[in-house]
Scaffold this active site. Structure first.
Site, short mmCIF file in Angstrom:
data_model
loop_
_atom_site.label_atom_id
_atom_site.label_comp_id
_atom_site.label_asym_id
_atom_site.label_seq_id
_atom_site.Cartn_x
_atom_site.Cartn_y
_atom_site.Cartn_z
N HIS A 113 -6.02 -7.87 -7.48
CA HIS A 113 -6.11 -6.88 -9.60
C HIS A 113 -5.15 -7.85 -9.91
CE1 HIS A 113 -6.02 -3.78 -12.36
NE2 HIS A 113 -7.05 -3.47 -11.77
N ASP A 189 -1.15 -3.81 -1.64
CA ASP A 189 -1.07 -2.94 -2.72
C ASP A 189 -2.35 -1.94 -1.93
OD1 ASP A 189 -3.12 -1.74 -5.27
OD2 ASP A 189 -3.06 -3.71 -5.77
N GLN A 192 -5.94 1.04 -3.85
CA GLN A 192 -7.27 1.79 -3.20
C GLN A 192 -7.38 2.88 -2.29
OE1 GLN A 192 -10.01 2.67 -5.75
NE2 GLN A 192 -9.09 1.09 -7.28
N LYS A 215 -4.80 7.63 -8.83
CA LYS A 215 -6.35 7.57 -7.90
C LYS A 215 -6.67 8.39 -7.07
CE LYS A 215 -6.16 2.64 -9.34
NZ LYS A 215 -7.68 2.52 -10.23
N CYS A 351 -10.83 -5.73 -13.91
CA CYS A 351 -9.70 -7.14 -13.55
C CYS A 351 -8.97 -7.17 -12.30
CB CYS A 351 -8.78 -5.04 -13.32
SG CYS A 351 -8.06 -4.92 -15.01
C1 LIG Z 1 -6.55 -2.86 -5.76
C2 LIG Z 1 -6.39 -2.17 -7.59
N1 LIG Z 1 -4.84 -2.20 -7.73
C3 LIG Z 1 -3.82 -2.31 -9.17
C4 LIG Z 1 -4.48 -1.67 -9.67
C5 LIG Z 1 -3.72 -0.85 -10.66
O1 LIG Z 1 -3.84 0.67 -10.99
P1 LIG Z 1 -3.01 0.89 -12.42
O2 LIG Z 1 -3.80 1.37 -13.11
O3 LIG Z 1 -2.49 2.29 -12.13
O4 LIG Z 1 -1.65 0.47 -12.52
C6 LIG Z 1 -5.50 -1.17 -9.60
C7 LIG Z 1 -6.56 -0.26 -10.30
O5 LIG Z 1 -7.67 -0.14 -10.63
C8 LIG Z 1 -6.54 -1.74 -8.67
O6 LIG Z 1 -7.80 -0.85 -8.11
#
Ligand SMILES: Cc1ncc(COP(=O)(O)O)c(C=O)c1O
Length: 394
Positions: A113, A189, A192, A215, A351
Site C-alpha cells: 500500500h 503491515d 488487513q 478497519k 493505493c
Molecule cells: C494493507 C494496507 N496498509 C495500509 C493501509 C492504510 O491504512 P490507513 O488509511 O488506515 O492508514 C491500508 C488501508 O487501506 C491497507 O489496506
C-alpha cells in the site's frame, strides 16, 4: 458465526436495510457498543490523561490504559508498553520511517500500500538507501524473490501480512525467517490481517507491526504501532511536546519511556477506548471463525465471478477479499452499477499503483466481506456484476 444476528448490533443496517456493504477492506461499520462506549466516555469519564490529580482524570487515564492492555492481549504483545497509539497505519509507518535508525537498504513488497512504501521511500531518499521490491506471484509475495533480495546489506524488511489488493495471507513466516537470518528489522503491515484473522506478534516474531482501528470495528483516528520493547526503546521520538518528556530545561530535554515517548500531545483517548470496545466485540466472536467466514463468502464470490464472461479474478484461492477486472468495463463502471443495486464495493488502484503498473491494469473492482455480510450480500453482488456485463457488453 451468525451474521444475521451480528447485523443487529450495527445501527447502520437498521438505517439502511438494503445495503450490502462490501468495502470492509477500506473501513468497517461500527457496532453500537463501540459508538456507545465512545459516547459514554465523553459523557461520563472525559478528562485529560496522565496529568490530572483528581478522580476523573485518574478514571480517564485508567480507561486509556485498559484499552492499551486489551490491544496488547489481542495481538499477544509481551506488555502493553509495546503498544503505541497513533492515528492509523499510515501514521505508524511514518513514525517508523522517521524514528527508526537502521543501517542498510529497504526491502518492501511491490504490492505494498502507498502508506507502507512511501514513508519508507522517503527515508531511503533522505539517507541514500536503496529500496528493493519483492515481486508478486499469483497474488502473494514471492518467497523466491524475497530470498534473492534480502542479504547482508538489508536493514529493514517491510511486508504486508495480507494485501488490500489481493486479500491472500502472504507467506510471511518464510520471509521473516530469511530477514532474521540476515539480522534485518521486520516491519509488518497488519492493516488487513489484524481485523480478519488471529495475529500473534510473538509467534510471528516481528519487530514492528502497524494496523488501523477503523478497519476492525473501531473509531477512525486511532491506530496502533506495535514494537518489541527494545526496538521502541532504540527509536527517537517522532513528535515532541507535552506528555512525552521526563524533564525539560532551556538547554535540554529527556524523553519518557515507550509508549509515551511516541505519544506527544493529548492522545485520542476516546478513540482508544472505542478501539478497546471493538477488540472486546471481536474477542467474543473468535478470530479463527472471522477468518473462515470471510474466506467462505469470498470463495462464493470468486466461484460466481469465474462464470461471468470476460472477468479475470486477481485474488488467489483462499483469499479474504476478491479483486477482479472485466474486459468489458472500467472498474469504476462496474462499481457504479453495483451501487445502483445498493452494493458498496471499491474500485480503482487501491493505493497500490506500482502493483497495478506491474499487472498492466488501470485498477480493479474489489469486494471485501466482513462479519456482518451474508450469502444474500454475495448473491446481490453477483447479480449486480451480471447486470453490469449486460449493460456494457459490446
Ligand atoms: C494493507 C494496507 N496498509 C495500509 C493501509 C492504510 O491504512 P490507513 O488509511 O488506515 O492508514 C491500508 C488501508 O487501506 C491497507 O489496506
Amino acid at each position: 458465526m451468525n451474521p444475521e444476528k451480528i447485523r443487529k448490533d450495527f445501527p447502520i443496517f437498521q438505517e439502511r436495510s438494503e445495503l450490502s456493504y462490501l468495502d470492509n477492506a477500506a473501513t468497517t461499520q461500527k457496532p453500537e457498543v463501540v459508538t456507545q462506549t465512545v459516547k459514554n466516555f465523553y459523557e461520563k469519564k472525559n478528562a485529560n490523561v496522565g496529568r490530572g490529580l483528581y478522580d476523573l482524570s485518574h478514571e480517564a487515564t485508567e480507561a486509556y490504559r485498559e484499552a492499551r492492555i486489551k490491544v496488547a492481549d489481542f495481538i499477544n504483545a509481551s506488555t502493553p508498553d509495546e503498544i503505541v497509539f497513533v492515528r492509523n497505519t499510515t501514521e505508524a509507518y511514518n513514525l517508523v520511517a522517521e524514528s527508526l535508525d537502521f543501517m542498510g537498504d529497504i526491502v518492501v513488497g511491490e504490492m505494498a500500500h502507498h502508506s507502507e512504501q512511501l514513508p519508507l521511500r522517503k527515508n531511503a531518499n533522505r539517507h541514500g538507501k536503496e529500496v528493493k521490491y519483492i515481486e508478486t506471484e499469483n497474488g502473494k509475495l514471492s518467497v523466491e524473490s524475497a530470498e534473492k533480495l534480502i542479504d547482508h546489506e538489508t536493514g529493514l524488511v517491510s511486508i504486508s501480512h495480507m494485501s488490500n489488493v489481493f486479500g491472500a495471507e502472504n507467506p510471511v513466516d518464510e520471509i521473516i525467517e530469511i530477514a532474521k537470518a540476515h539480522n534485518a528489522i521486520v516491519l509488518l503491515d497488519g492493516a488487513q490481517s489484524v481485523p480478519r484473522m488471529p495475529v500473534d506478534v510473538k509467534e510471528l516474531d516481528v519487530d514492528l507491526m502497524a494496523f488501523s482501528g477503523h478497519k476492525m470495528l473501531g473509531p477512525t483516528g486511532i491506530g496502533v504501532l506495535y514494537g518489541k520493547k527494545h526496538v521502541l526503546e532504540s527509536m527517537e521520538p517522532y513528535q515532541v511536546g507535552g506528555g512525552m518528556i521526563k524533564s525539560v530545561s532551556k538547554e535540554s530535554a529527556s524523553w519518557e519511556d515507550p509508549p509515551e515517548k511516541f505519544e506527544a500531545g493529548t492522545p485520542n483517548v476516546a478513540g482508544a477506548v472505542g478501539l478497546g470496545a471493538a477488540v472486546d466485540y471481536l474477542n467474543q466472536l473468535d478470530m479463527e471463525e472471522v477468518k473462515q467466514h470471510d474466506i467462505e463468502l469470498t470463495s462464493k464470490m470468486i466461484e460466481g465471478l469465474e462464470e461471468i464472461e470476460g472477468i479475470e479474478v486477481l485474488s488467489p484461492e483462499g483469499s479474504s477479499l476478491v479483486s477482479f477486472t472485466a474486459d468489458w468495463a472500467h472498474p469504476h463502471d462496474v462499481a457504479e452499477v453495483l451501487n445502483q443495486h445498493e452494493v458498496a464495493v471499491r474500485a480503482g488502484h487501491h493505493c497500490a499503483q506500482p502493483q497495478m503498473e506491474e499487472l498492466d491494469i488501470n485498477g480493479s473492482t474489489r469486494a471485501s466481506p466482513y462479519i456482518y455480510n451474508t450469502e444474500e450480500d454475495v448473491e446481490k453482488f453477483l447479480e449486480g456484476v451480471k447486470e453490469a456485463r449486460e449493460v456494457f457488453k459490446r
